[in-house]
Design an enzyme around this catalytic site. Sequence first.
Site: not given
Ligand code: GUN
Length: 284
Positions: A52, A96, A119
């Site tokens: 990211k 996350q 998200d």
């Molecule tokens: N953990 C697995 N996929 C995601 C996601 O798309 N966003 C976040 N914040 N955590 C995750």
Amino acid sequence: MFTLIDGKEVSAHVKQQVKQRVEQLRQQGIEPCLAVIIVGDDPASRVYVNNKKKACAATGIKSLEFALPAETTQQELLALIDRLMKDDSVNGILCQLPLPGHIDEKAVIDAIKAEKDVDGFSNENVGKIWLGDYDISPCTPMGVIELLDYYGISVEGKNCVVVGRSNIVGKPMAALLLERNGTVTVCHSRTKELARFTAAADILVAAVGKAKFITADMVKPGAVVIDVGMNRLPDGKLCGDVDFDSVKEKCSYITPVPGGCGPMTIAVLMKNTLAACEKQNDIQ
Ligand code: GUN
């Protein structure tokens, strides 16, 4: 003959569009910024967070990383989110998941208010997605829609079967396919005679979290097969929810793992961060 859906190519295309827009904003003195929080040292989460941050760098979005120790209390994490919510220089906040067991994920999701929820996990944004009136898209499901669009695959009137009903993928995936006028069925671990449903799918989305779960006998000839799974095999290799080698012989389109849906999730996150920034600066 099948066509391989190349998520790396499509994500590069999306990120290029984001980059151009970020450059325009910069000329107006606006710098989009994403705060990324990671708690503990889960190796998979570390890889996702690094990817990211890399995508932010590639698109010109500023990223701030908050790497907190596994012992961080819920109160400390919520205090950080509160501070970032009040910081006008931060446009998006991503925490996350999964979080260590002593932290209530719902409390954390609720603390990231809709305007910075890149998200698309907040109650408000989830509701807006189902109402078809949203500017923050659920990242992984919208990544799938962008792949279908790029390859000219229409959803309208198609039998779309989503296997998996998670809040992050299955449920919002169903909402987006329905919005595109697909006839949508959501299957899950309690579904009886699963193969009867999957074998009727024109578009099959696998989001179960079980390696090679979807086998060729479960797939309709000529189907479009989208594999959202990301499983690690005992030998350390990544593998999707679809038994790629057998299913590819039967379908018309298929996404690989890695290199299919994964890069798209991150590309949509960049789009969402840009959209949040524009909204906060009253730019349409
Ligand atoms: N953990 C697995 N996929 C995601 C996601 O798309 N966003 C976040 N914040 N955590 C995750």
